[in-house]
Design a protein around this motif. Structure first.
Motif, PDB file in Angstrom:
ATOM      1  N   VAL A  10     106.028  11.308 110.387  1.00  0.00           N
ATOM      2  CA  VAL A  10     105.368  11.816 111.589  1.00  0.00           C
ATOM      3  C   VAL A  10     106.364  11.799 112.744  1.00  0.00           C
ATOM      4  CG1 VAL A  10     103.322  11.647 113.048  1.00  0.00           C
ATOM      5  CG2 VAL A  10     103.242  10.757 110.717  1.00  0.00           C
ATOM      6  N   HIS A  11     106.607  12.970 113.339  1.00  0.00           N
ATOM      7  CA  HIS A  11     107.645  13.109 114.359  1.00  0.00           C
ATOM      8  C   HIS A  11     107.106  13.170 115.786  1.00  0.00           C
ATOM      9  CE1 HIS A  11     111.337  13.957 111.903  1.00  0.00           C
ATOM     10  NE2 HIS A  11     110.409  14.120 110.974  1.00  0.00           N
ATOM     11  N   SER A  12     105.779  13.225 115.959  1.00  0.00           N
ATOM     12  CA  SER A  12     105.253  13.349 117.315  1.00  0.00           C
ATOM     13  C   SER A  12     103.921  12.618 117.431  1.00  0.00           C
ATOM     14  CB  SER A  12     105.053  14.829 117.685  1.00  0.00           C
ATOM     15  OG  SER A  12     104.106  15.438 116.821  1.00  0.00           O
ATOM     16  N   CYS A  13     103.517  12.373 118.664  1.00  0.00           N
ATOM     17  CA  CYS A  13     102.255  11.683 118.942  1.00  0.00           C
ATOM     18  C   CYS A  13     101.114  12.690 118.851  1.00  0.00           C
ATOM     19  CB  CYS A  13     102.295  11.040 120.321  1.00  0.00           C
ATOM     20  SG  CYS A  13     103.519   9.721 120.475  1.00  0.00           S
ATOM     21  N   LYS A  14     100.346  12.616 117.791  1.00  0.00           N
ATOM     22  CA  LYS A  14      99.304  13.621 117.545  1.00  0.00           C
ATOM     23  C   LYS A  14      98.161  13.516 118.558  1.00  0.00           C
ATOM     24  CE  LYS A  14     101.587  14.963 113.986  1.00  0.00           C
ATOM     25  NZ  LYS A  14     102.418  16.176 114.106  1.00  0.00           N
ATOM     26  N   TYR A  15      97.785  12.296 118.916  1.00  0.00           N
ATOM     27  CA  TYR A  15      96.687  12.160 119.875  1.00  0.00           C
ATOM     28  C   TYR A  15      97.127  12.663 121.246  1.00  0.00           C
ATOM     29  CZ  TYR A  15      92.731  10.217 122.412  1.00  0.00           C
ATOM     30  OH  TYR A  15      91.611  10.085 123.191  1.00  0.00           O
ATOM     31  N   GLU A  16      98.270  12.182 121.716  1.00  0.00           N
ATOM     32  CA  GLU A  16      98.727  12.552 123.056  1.00  0.00           C
ATOM     33  C   GLU A  16      99.101  14.035 123.149  1.00  0.00           C
ATOM     34  OE1 GLU A  16     101.917   9.971 124.096  1.00  0.00           O
ATOM     35  OE2 GLU A  16     100.625   8.241 124.436  1.00  0.00           O
ATOM     36  N   ASN A  17      99.647  14.573 122.078  1.00  0.00           N
ATOM     37  CA  ASN A  17     100.151  15.948 122.124  1.00  0.00           C
ATOM     38  C   ASN A  17      99.083  16.984 121.841  1.00  0.00           C
ATOM     39  OD1 ASN A  17     102.184  17.833 122.528  1.00  0.00           O
ATOM     40  ND2 ASN A  17     102.765  17.872 120.374  1.00  0.00           N
ATOM     41  N   PHE A  18      98.008  16.595 121.162  1.00  0.00           N
ATOM     42  CA  PHE A  18      97.026  17.602 120.734  1.00  0.00           C
ATOM     43  C   PHE A  18      95.587  17.182 121.037  1.00  0.00           C
ATOM     44  CE2 PHE A  18      94.402  19.669 117.404  1.00  0.00           C
ATOM     45  CZ  PHE A  18      94.641  20.985 117.749  1.00  0.00           C
ATOM     46  N   VAL A  19      95.151  16.076 120.462  1.00  0.00           N
ATOM     47  CA  VAL A  19      93.743  15.686 120.569  1.00  0.00           C
ATOM     48  C   VAL A  19      93.325  15.485 122.024  1.00  0.00           C
ATOM     49  CG1 VAL A  19      92.037  13.931 119.933  1.00  0.00           C
ATOM     50  CG2 VAL A  19      93.748  14.674 118.267  1.00  0.00           C
ATOM     51  N   GLU A  20      94.214  14.880 122.805  1.00  0.00           N
ATOM     52  CA  GLU A  20      93.871  14.525 124.186  1.00  0.00           C
ATOM     53  C   GLU A  20      93.650  15.747 125.080  1.00  0.00           C
ATOM     54  OE1 GLU A  20      95.255  10.601 126.560  1.00  0.00           O
ATOM     55  OE2 GLU A  20      96.826  12.101 126.271  1.00  0.00           O
ATOM     56  N   ARG A  21      94.074  16.914 124.604  1.00  0.00           N
ATOM     57  CA  ARG A  21      93.862  18.146 125.380  1.00  0.00           C
ATOM     58  C   ARG A  21      92.375  18.488 125.511  1.00  0.00           C
ATOM     59  NH1 ARG A  21      97.261  22.916 122.763  1.00  0.00           N
ATOM     60  NH2 ARG A  21      98.582  21.588 121.484  1.00  0.00           N
ATOM     61  N   TYR A  22      91.592  18.040 124.544  1.00  0.00           N
ATOM     62  CA  TYR A  22      90.200  18.470 124.446  1.00  0.00           C
ATOM     63  C   TYR A  22      89.244  17.402 124.981  1.00  0.00           C
ATOM     64  CZ  TYR A  22      92.312  21.934 121.376  1.00  0.00           C
ATOM     65  OH  TYR A  22      93.100  22.935 120.865  1.00  0.00           O
ATOM     66  N   SER A  23      87.986  17.769 125.066  1.00  0.00           N
ATOM     67  CA  SER A  23      86.947  16.821 125.476  1.00  0.00           C
ATOM     68  C   SER A  23      85.708  17.067 124.622  1.00  0.00           C
ATOM     69  CB  SER A  23      86.613  16.997 126.960  1.00  0.00           C
ATOM     70  OG  SER A  23      86.149  18.324 127.206  1.00  0.00           O
ATOM     71  N   GLY A  24      84.768  16.141 124.702  1.00  0.00           N
ATOM     72  CA  GLY A  24      83.493  16.314 124.027  1.00  0.00           C
ATOM     73  C   GLY A  24      83.621  16.463 122.521  1.00  0.00           C
ATOM     74  N   PHE A  25      82.851  17.419 121.956  1.00  0.00           N
ATOM     75  CA  PHE A  25      82.785  17.592 120.507  1.00  0.00           C
ATOM     76  C   PHE A  25      84.148  17.927 119.914  1.00  0.00           C
ATOM     77  CE2 PHE A  25      82.558  20.615 116.963  1.00  0.00           C
ATOM     78  CZ  PHE A  25      81.959  19.808 116.009  1.00  0.00           C
TER      79      PHE A  25
END
Length: 376
Positions: free
Chosen positions: A125-140
């Motif tokens: 794994v080369h990058s922070c998946k939560y910080e780079n992708f998941v955190e962009r969204y909200s709610g469902f």
């Protein structure tokens, strides 16, 4: 021993290949066969590397493009990769059946479309998946993608390129891997120094503050510009890179009245010699894995100010950690820029011995031998 590095969504020109190249070369020097496996066209193939045209991933075949475009429009790219992983994997396994690799390492995003692989392998794994992708969204959508990543990376043998990436995957995503450890990207410092010694790009100031990367939401060059405007502006600022946000950054320099002090040379093929001429490198990112630019700057003898993203603290340890500042803190970044230029530390590759490509290659070989042992 035959080892495969599967590089998802990458080519010979992109960063994923560049940060694995030195380790791959050292593994080969030690008598093992290591092949890079691409599922995007990397250009002319080198050595025993392979480009596999996988239906659903291949962008050159019209039916494949139509198929992927249709389902990506319905599901989104990452859920599409997740759903059709068995289809992609069946094709790759069929193409590689005769190769009999004793060890397979899925590097970068290749794990997402290939997560259904039940054979023994490692996921790097080369990058922070939560910080780079998941955190962009909200709610469902946020809950959905967090669960998706948790499912993809749980049950895997994980290797992460920094402790920060490991924390992101286990603590923030909540993945429950079979095993997890940090394996840094490895660098041949001799090769880097030889590249750094080459003539620098033309048209640059004699001395400057440097930053580089594709201008996107994670690099936060807007924060850098605002911090630079608050600093003493001891040297001009040069930001290398090209992308759709570049025009916004240029407008911001006008608003801040620093346009005469800031240069945007665009994308540069021979960036390494520029580090030698720079008085300071600044990494203003919100998200990183293990920032290669920090490694390159230190090897060039150029000090670094960085935000506390990714493995920055791991690269800038001990006395150098005083110039690691909180993400998004404009005032702290400005103060650090002025302070380090007033009191520049002596830096070099000595503090980066843990990234030596020979040390990292040995760990990859050890892990490969473990996989081979499990198969027997």
């Amino acid at each position: 021993m035959k080892i495969a590095f599967v590089l998802g969504g990458s080519t010979y020109q992109q960063s994923l290949y560049r940060v694995t190249y030195d380790v791959a070369e050292e593994i080969r020097r030690q008598g093992h066969q290591l092949d890079f496996i691409f599922w995007e066209n990397p250009g002319p193939i080198k050595a025993n590397d392979k480009y596999l045209k996988i239906f659903g991933l291949n962008k050159e075949s019209k039916p494949s493009k139509i198929f992927s475009a249709l389902f990506i429009a319905i599901f989104g790219k990452h859920f599409y990769y997740y759903l059709f992983s068995p289809l992609f994997l069946k094709q790759i396994k069929a193409r590689l059946k005769s190769e009999n690799y004793q060890a397979v390492f899925y590097q970068g995003q290749s794990c997402i479309p290939l997560h259904a692989d039940k054979d023994e392998h490692y996921v790097v794994v080369h990058s922070c998946k939560y910080e780079n992708f998941v955190e962009r969204y909200s709610g469902f959508r946020k809950r959905f993608y967090k669960r998706l990543y948790k499912n993809i990376y749980s049950g895997q043998k994980l290797l992460t390129v920094s402790s920060d990436v490991l924390n992101d995957m286990v603590q923030k995503i909540g993945a429950q891997p079979d095993s997890a450890e940090t394996i840094y990207n490895g660098f041949d410092f001799g090769r880097l120094k030889a590249e750094i010694a080459k003539p620098q790009p033309e048209g640059l100031p004699n001395s400057f503050i440097m930053a580089a990367g594709r201008p996107d939401r994670t690099k936060r060059f807007d924060i850098l510009l605002r911090a630079y405007a608050k600093s003493k502006k001891t040297y001009p600022l040069v930001i290398f890179g090209d992308g759709k946000l570049l025009s916004q950054l240029k407008r911001l320099t006008d608003e801040l009245d620093i346009a005469k002090d800031v240069f945007f040379p665009g994308f540069c093929n021979n960036l390494l010699p520029a580090f030698r001429q720079a008085k300071l490198y600044v990494s203003s990112s919100d998200v990183e894995g293990l920032p290669t630019v920090i490694v390159e700057s230190l090897v060039a003898g150029t000090p670094v100010v960085a935000t506390d993203a990714g493995g920055s603290y791991e690269l800038l340890s001990n006395d150098l950690s005083k110039w690691v500042v909180p993400r998004g803190d404009i005032d702290a970044l400005a103060r650090a820029i002025d302070d380090i230029l007033d009191n520049p530390p002596v830096v070099g590759s000595d503090t980066l011995a843990f990234l030596d490509h020979r040390r990292i290659a040995k760990r990859y070989i050890d892990l490969s031998e473990q996989l081979e042992g499990h198969q027997h």
